[in-house]
Design an enzyme around this catalytic site. Structure first.
Site, mmCIF file in Angstrom:
data_model
loop_
_atom_site.group_PDB
_atom_site.id
_atom_site.type_symbol
_atom_site.label_atom_id
_atom_site.label_comp_id
_atom_site.label_asym_id
_atom_site.label_seq_id
_atom_site.Cartn_x
_atom_site.Cartn_y
_atom_site.Cartn_z
ATOM 1 C CD GLU A 67 -3.110 0.978 1.884
ATOM 2 O OE1 GLU A 67 -3.496 -0.200 2.575
ATOM 3 O OE2 GLU A 67 -3.799 1.834 2.372
ATOM 4 N NE ARG A 68 -2.382 5.348 -0.344
ATOM 5 C CZ ARG A 68 -3.411 5.590 -0.931
ATOM 6 N NH1 ARG A 68 -3.245 5.730 -2.384
ATOM 7 N NH2 ARG A 68 -4.580 6.012 -0.386
ATOM 8 C CG ASN A 82 -5.307 0.172 5.886
ATOM 9 O OD1 ASN A 82 -5.624 0.378 7.231
ATOM 10 N ND2 ASN A 82 -4.944 0.783 4.996
ATOM 11 C CE LYS A 89 -5.726 3.016 9.069
ATOM 12 N NZ LYS A 89 -5.568 3.342 7.479
ATOM 13 C CD GLU A 105 -7.420 6.106 6.236
ATOM 14 O OE1 GLU A 105 -6.629 5.216 6.070
ATOM 15 O OE2 GLU A 105 -7.429 7.299 5.537
ATOM 16 N NE ARG A 124 -0.562 4.462 11.855
ATOM 17 C CZ ARG A 124 -0.820 4.340 10.643
ATOM 18 N NH1 ARG A 124 -2.177 4.114 10.593
ATOM 19 N NH2 ARG A 124 -0.437 5.508 9.911
ATOM 20 C CE LYS A 151 -0.886 8.662 8.879
ATOM 21 N NZ LYS A 151 -1.678 8.817 7.713
ATOM 22 C CG ASP A 205 -2.822 10.989 5.289
ATOM 23 O OD1 ASP A 205 -1.795 10.661 5.521
ATOM 24 O OD2 ASP A 205 -3.627 10.488 4.619
ATOM 25 C CD GLU A 214 2.713 6.502 11.184
ATOM 26 O OE1 GLU A 214 2.169 6.099 12.347
ATOM 27 O OE2 GLU A 214 1.914 6.600 10.260
ATOM 28 C CD GLU A 224 -0.825 8.181 0.872
ATOM 29 O OE1 GLU A 224 -0.191 8.137 2.011
ATOM 30 O OE2 GLU A 224 -2.044 8.260 0.629
ATOM 31 C CD1 TRP A 259 -12.449 10.816 0.490
ATOM 32 C CD2 TRP A 259 -11.498 9.561 2.139
ATOM 33 N NE1 TRP A 259 -12.310 9.282 0.449
ATOM 34 C CE2 TRP A 259 -12.150 8.658 1.235
ATOM 35 C CE3 TRP A 259 -10.921 9.141 3.133
ATOM 36 C CZ2 TRP A 259 -11.788 7.235 1.320
ATOM 37 C CZ3 TRP A 259 -10.579 7.560 3.393
ATOM 38 C CH2 TRP A 259 -11.094 6.843 2.445
#
Ligand code: GCV
Length: 705
Positions: free
Chosen positions: A169-170, A212, A291, A295, A328, A369, A374, A396, A402, A563
């Site tokens: 992912e990413r 995830n 997490k 999301e 997180r 983060k 984000d 983080e 990304e 979002w």
């Protein structure tokens, strides 16, 4: 003794790029006589010896006994007094004692001493980094220790290829180095090669799967433990410990329970048993990353519990093994109604977590983060980092690019990370404490439990894949290197780190670097983050990327989505009003002085103006130009800076092959061409968008479509 065939013998086929450890980087140390002393059955000590053999066999030195007048003496000793590593237990922290090393140069002879083989390995790579300067100059007696006890790289790697997010992912560097064909790879030699690169920067922990946690990945915690143990065995020779991301719903999805309620006794017992099995399989396992309620990931909210209840459940399970839970703080409403201007995604992490300060167990690290939204190219520093003094907090970062060009654009991120680490949430008060102090456990009023643990440290999402260059764009290796170096010493100068990376990565067989290569790399990379910022979203407004994959411009792409990432551009102006006076009140989450600096249009820094305020296009910035003119100017200038980067690289053409390997050159050229195309696209879309919205022409009459 460790199994000689599975430890640090790295034979990878096809061989990946050497990154910052080509043979040339070992030249200076490799010409010397090296002695290695320490417990012979320690697997990492075997690695230290192998590294010394590798360097000396390539460059004519030798591995000798400690009494054979070595030029370099490397000694791991568990006797912690001034006669061994010079670290007196009474005067230094546990971190210094366990993870630090002492380096003494006496008449050109170098002695490195450390309490553990892993710290000694870090000391060896310190000598490698210094090159010839390790052996020249006046005598020195220095102690080095990492600023943070926890220095973690998180991999968002999936075991199965995810239908939307792919294998990683990413990820912008090919497949996963850990998984292929729906399982852990048979050949993990590349993982050991990765651990070697990490050890040379000081990173010592890796979380090997995506936060995830899909159904297949969840099973790493149970059925796949023997496979996880294989990965851990591949990382271990270089002193890198393994962590797993786990699903909060695991007691139900894997354990067959009817609930995952963190206060349920059966759930607690299930997690304890799960942790016991993990540590039985991997005795030096590091801990879990979670997490939750974010999301779509499951979490404690389903049971009316909060994040402290959830984190403490896992903390209790891993505590008998000295494990850590990274929980997180990236929690927000991803199903927001865009019509509702009162809900502010930037507020979410603080609103959820700050009230829980003091309730997290000692072995929980809340991972925050760097910004409240984000990983944007520019956003404010997260106020959570100043709002939870009694909690171990980790910063983080995102090494994978990304939102910063996806390893197609050259974008050296260390200056951005350095700004975040050096940000002083309390200004000159609190003794000028910065984010780097907070995450080291030295924030104002940090209780003993936080300080003694050394805080929560630092974590980042890795940018590595099975690509030949590890990172897609060969120059994106500099970001991985810089993360490791800043994780060890957050006060390092980003330009100096880059110089160090160039010196290692582009070392010729004699250990030297062609000066023109060094100069061109600085020209391309030093200011590349600001260049990227200049042709993408302006003044901290963020999120003008194409939805989903997040590459390239789409100014309104997220504007009417759930979002929570809006810019509110209309015909008169743009930006998010986050003030207490008229907006979402987000500025109130900061301590003084920032709550007032950001609140006031007159004092808010230009680069974050649209993050905090909604202003007319004609608003005059502190720089003296209007907002809309700033957009035009920076977007035209940004493209020109990319052209200059292309020219700087092309000026090296006569050094290929030779100082510049043809494959590196070809890949960088391909990426720079795409960066230029994309920068032009950003410029033209952004400028046209703002011209059409505002009707205000460019003061310099340049072409806008
Ligand atoms: C792993 C962003 C990314 C997601 C990522 C998420 C996170 O939203 O786009 O891919 O999910 O951050 O940090 O959890």
């Amino acid at each position: 003794m460790p199994d000689e065939t599975t430890s640090s013998e790295i034979v990878v086929d096809p061989a990946p790029h050497a990154a910052w450890l080509p043979d040339g980087a070992l030249a200076a140390a490799g010409r010397r006589r090296v002695a290695v002393v320490g417990p012979p059955d320690d697997e990492v000590l075997v690695t230290v010896r192998r590294e010394a053999e590798r360097a000396t066999s390539a460059y004519g030195g030798a591995v000798v006994g400690p009494d054979d007048s070595p030029d370099i003496l490397l000694e791991a000793s568990s006797v912690l007094d001034s006669s061994s590593n010079g670290l007196n237990k009474d005067h230094v922290s546990t971190l210094d004692v366990e993870s630090g090393f002492r380096i003494v140069r006496d008449g050109g002879r170098v002695t490195v001493t450390a309490a553990t083989a892993t710290a000694l390995l870090h000391g060896w790579f310190h000598v490698v980094r210094l090159g010839e300067t390790a052996f020249t100059g006046p005598d020195v007696d220095e102690r080095h220790a990492p600023a943070f006890a926890l220095r973690v790289l998180d991999h968002w790697d999936n075991v199965d290829v995810h239908p939307v997010m792919g294998q990683v992912e990413r990820g912008y560097s090919g497949g996963s180095i850990f998984y292929a064909d729906g399982r852990v790879r048979d050949d993990l030699s590349r993982v050991t090669a990765y651990a070697r690169l990490l050890a040379a920067t000081g990173v010592d922990r890796v979380c090997i799967n995506n936060v995830n946690v899909h159904a297949r990945e969840a099973r790493l915690l149970t059925d796949d433990l023997p496979e996880v143990a294989r990965v851990a065995a591949a990382l271990r020779p270089y002193g890198v410990r393994t962590h797993l991301a786990v699903s909060f719903a695991a007691p139900m999805t894997l354990g067959g329970l009817t609930t995952s309620d963190p206060l349920d006794d059966d759930v607690r017992a299930w997690w304890r048993a799960a942790a016991d099995r993990v540590w039985a399989a991997v005795p030096d396992f590091g801990g879990f990353v979670v997490k939750a309620d974010s999301e779509g990931q499951p979490g404690p909210f389903a049971y009316g519990r909060d994040h402290a209840d959830g984190a403490n459940l896992l903390a209790e399970a891993v505590a008998p093994h000295d494990g850590v839970v990274h929980w997180r703080a990236f929690v927000y409403d991803h199903a927001q109604d865009w019509r509702d201007r009162s809900t502010d995604r930037a507020r979410a992490a603080y609103d959820h977590f700050a009230p829980l300060d003091g309730r997290f167990a000692d072995n929980v690290v809340v991972q925050v983060k760097h910004g409240p939204i984000d990983f944007q190219t520019r956003e404010a520093v997260s106020p959570v980092l100043a709002g939870m003094p009694a909690t171990r907090l980790a910063l983080e970062l995102q090494v994978t690019q990304e939102y910063t060009g996806q390893q197609r654009h050259a974008c050296y991120l260390a200056p951005w990370w350095s700004e975040n680490l050096g940000f002083r949430p309390w200004g000159e008060s609190a003794d000028g404490a910065a984010v780097r102090d907070v995450v080291a456990g030295r924030g104002p009023s940090a209780p003993a439990a936080v300080a003694d643990a050394g805080g929560g440290g630092i974590a980042a999402v890795s940018n590595v894949g099975d690509d030949r260059f590890w990172t897609g764009h060969p120059l994106a290796q500099a970001n991985l290197y810089a993360f490791g170096r800043l994780a060890w010493d957050p006060t390092l100068d980003p330009a100096a780190i880059l110089d160090e990376w160039v010196g290692l990565t582009f070392a010729g067989p004699d250990g030297g670097v062609e000066p023109r290569v060094r100069e061109a790399l600085h020209a391309v990379l030093d200011d590349s983050w600001r260049t990227y910022e200049s042709y993408t979203a302006p003044l901290g407004v963020g999120f003008m990327v194409r939805p989903g994959h997040h590459y390239g411009p789409d100014v309104d792409g997220y504007e009417y989505t759930p979002w929570g990432t809006y810019h509110f551009a209309d015909r008169d102006g743009i930006g998010v009003d986050r003030t207490r006076a008229t907006g979402t009140g987000f500025t109130g989450q900061y301590p003084a002085p920032w709550r007032d600096v950001y609140e006031d249009l007159a004092t808010c820094p230009d680069e974050l103006l649209l993050f905090f305020h909604h202003v007319p296009y004609t608003h005059v910035l502190r720089s003296g130009v209007t907002v809309v003119q700033h957009v035009y100017d920076t977007h035209f200038a940004g493209v020109e800076r990319v052209r200059e980067a292309v020219a700087a690289w092309e000026s090296l053409a006569d050094l290929v092959p030779g100082a510049l390997p043809p494959d590196v050159d070809a890949r960088v050229r391909e990426r720079l061409a795409e960066q230029l195309r994309s920068a032009v696209e950003w410029r033209d879309q952004l400028n046209t968008y703002f011209f059409r919205k505002s009707g205000i022409p460019d003061a310099h009459g340049r072409t806008i479509h």
